[in-house]
Scaffold this motif. Sequence first.
Motif, short mmCIF file in Angstrom:
data_model
loop_
_atom_site.label_atom_id
_atom_site.label_comp_id
_atom_site.label_asym_id
_atom_site.label_seq_id
_atom_site.Cartn_x
_atom_site.Cartn_y
_atom_site.Cartn_z
N GLY A 140 11.28 -25.80 48.03
CA GLY A 140 11.46 -26.98 47.18
C GLY A 140 12.33 -26.69 45.97
O GLY A 140 12.13 -27.28 44.90
N VAL A 141 13.30 -25.81 46.16
CA VAL A 141 14.23 -25.45 45.08
C VAL A 141 15.65 -25.79 45.54
O VAL A 141 16.06 -25.41 46.64
N THR A 142 16.39 -26.49 44.68
CA THR A 142 17.79 -26.78 45.02
C THR A 142 18.72 -25.85 44.23
O THR A 142 18.35 -25.33 43.18
N SER A 143 19.92 -25.70 44.75
CA SER A 143 20.93 -24.88 44.07
C SER A 143 22.09 -25.75 43.64
O SER A 143 22.43 -26.74 44.30
N ASN A 144 22.70 -25.33 42.53
CA ASN A 144 23.80 -26.09 41.95
C ASN A 144 25.11 -25.67 42.64
O ASN A 144 25.71 -24.65 42.29
N ILE A 145 25.53 -26.46 43.61
CA ILE A 145 26.71 -26.08 44.40
C ILE A 145 27.99 -26.16 43.57
O ILE A 145 28.85 -25.27 43.66
N PRO A 146 28.19 -27.20 42.74
CA PRO A 146 29.41 -27.19 41.90
C PRO A 146 29.49 -25.93 41.02
O PRO A 146 30.59 -25.42 40.80
N ARG B 235 34.50 -29.15 47.03
CA ARG B 235 35.39 -28.23 47.76
C ARG B 235 34.61 -27.15 48.52
O ARG B 235 34.86 -25.96 48.42
N VAL B 236 33.69 -27.66 49.30
CA VAL B 236 32.95 -26.78 50.22
C VAL B 236 33.83 -26.63 51.46
O VAL B 236 34.48 -27.58 51.89
N ASP B 237 33.86 -25.43 52.04
CA ASP B 237 34.71 -25.23 53.20
C ASP B 237 34.02 -25.64 54.50
O ASP B 237 34.64 -26.27 55.35
N VAL B 238 32.75 -25.26 54.66
CA VAL B 238 31.98 -25.79 55.79
C VAL B 238 30.59 -26.18 55.29
O VAL B 238 29.91 -25.37 54.66
N THR B 239 30.21 -27.41 55.58
CA THR B 239 28.83 -27.85 55.30
C THR B 239 28.10 -27.96 56.62
O THR B 239 28.63 -28.52 57.59
N ILE B 240 26.88 -27.44 56.62
CA ILE B 240 26.05 -27.44 57.83
C ILE B 240 24.91 -28.42 57.61
O ILE B 240 24.26 -28.40 56.56
#
Length: 392
Positions: free
Chosen positions: A146-152, A186-191
Amino acid sequence: MKSGRHFLQIPGPTNVPDRILRAIAQPTIDHRGPAFAELGRETLAGLQRVFQTTGAVVMYPCSGTGAWEAAFVNTLSPGDTVLMVETGQFATLWRDLAVRLGLHVDFIPSDWRHGVDAAAIAAKLSADKARVIKAVAVVHNETSTGVTSNIPAVRRAMDESGHPALLFVDAVSSLGAIDYRHEEWRVDVTISSSQKGMMLPPGMGFNAIGANALAASASARLPRAYWDWQPMLRDNPAGFFPTTPAINLLFGLREAVRMLEEEGLANVFARHKRFAEATRRAVAGWGLELWAACPNEYSSALTAVVMPEGHDADALRKVILERFDMSLGAGLGRLKGRVFRIGHLGDFNDLMLAGTLAGVEMGLAAAEVPFIRGGVTAALDYLALPAGSVRL
Ligand SMILES: Cc1ncc(COP(=O)(O)O)c(C=O)c1O
């Protein structure tokens, strides 16, 4: 025989709404015919909007794990180094998959209570003068914690270090639940996959593909056959697939995208935030502890709750299933027995959340877990606040 609806409150697979069930319950059609071509084109375009990208999205009949594998085998070569972060059980499983594919993984350890530390990524990349790291692979929403990460922030760290590694993000349990922007970030591949925020049954995996990933696929040398993007990218523009697609799931996917867009993606994300806040108020009211350590990393899709010392989460889950016909998420890996997870994503509304939290509160009492009564009331009070009066 149990009357009434089972409460499926695990963080995926999630409840499949009636509209989607009805859309799926149609005669299967010819996947090489004109009706299918329209369905193929419409669903692929819809997925682009959900991933918030104008680039290609491909889909396979598979679970999320297949989509993980597709991302790696299309872009990397044997022995390549991937930088990953141990945010929880799914990051660990993804690491294991990378190792089995013959990749070398630099796995940044973590206590599972925090998201990705962008500064740690920056430090690793800056130290990598020889550019052996070919990719950074992180989980956006760790379903086990239940933890998110800051992708930007991860993207910024990568940009600032001037390192050319590709960025891979697992959005399996965030797509359709938590704001996710493949192109802007600007993610290269999102799954991702079908069975969580997309409200579909399990059975479809997705890759959103950026231009740099596509370029990397031209020289990548990991063996690939079923997962090869190229035949997909060749056939998809006409609405077709190189192998038999999950036709009836595509009927469901078309309906899922319609539902998300009728509500509006921003409203969908706000709805999930509100459910998560109500759930946390219930947990606080019960006097129990959240597993996630930092408020700015709380997941909107699920909440992991720590069991009081000496009490087993699986025993509580068993009581709740047997007495109240509700499934809650188990603690996974090193969290087995220590936490239970409340899924609050997908096709879900205030009364379903109220019922879910009531089931937990009754279960805590029935299992004789020490807690303070009334957490549900705190959640109900929050849910009853006038619409628009809560800042999300
Ligand atoms: C974040 C995350 N990644 C990957 C997976 C693996 O997906 P699957 O079980 O569909 O293969 C899951 C499954 O729950 C997940 O939650």
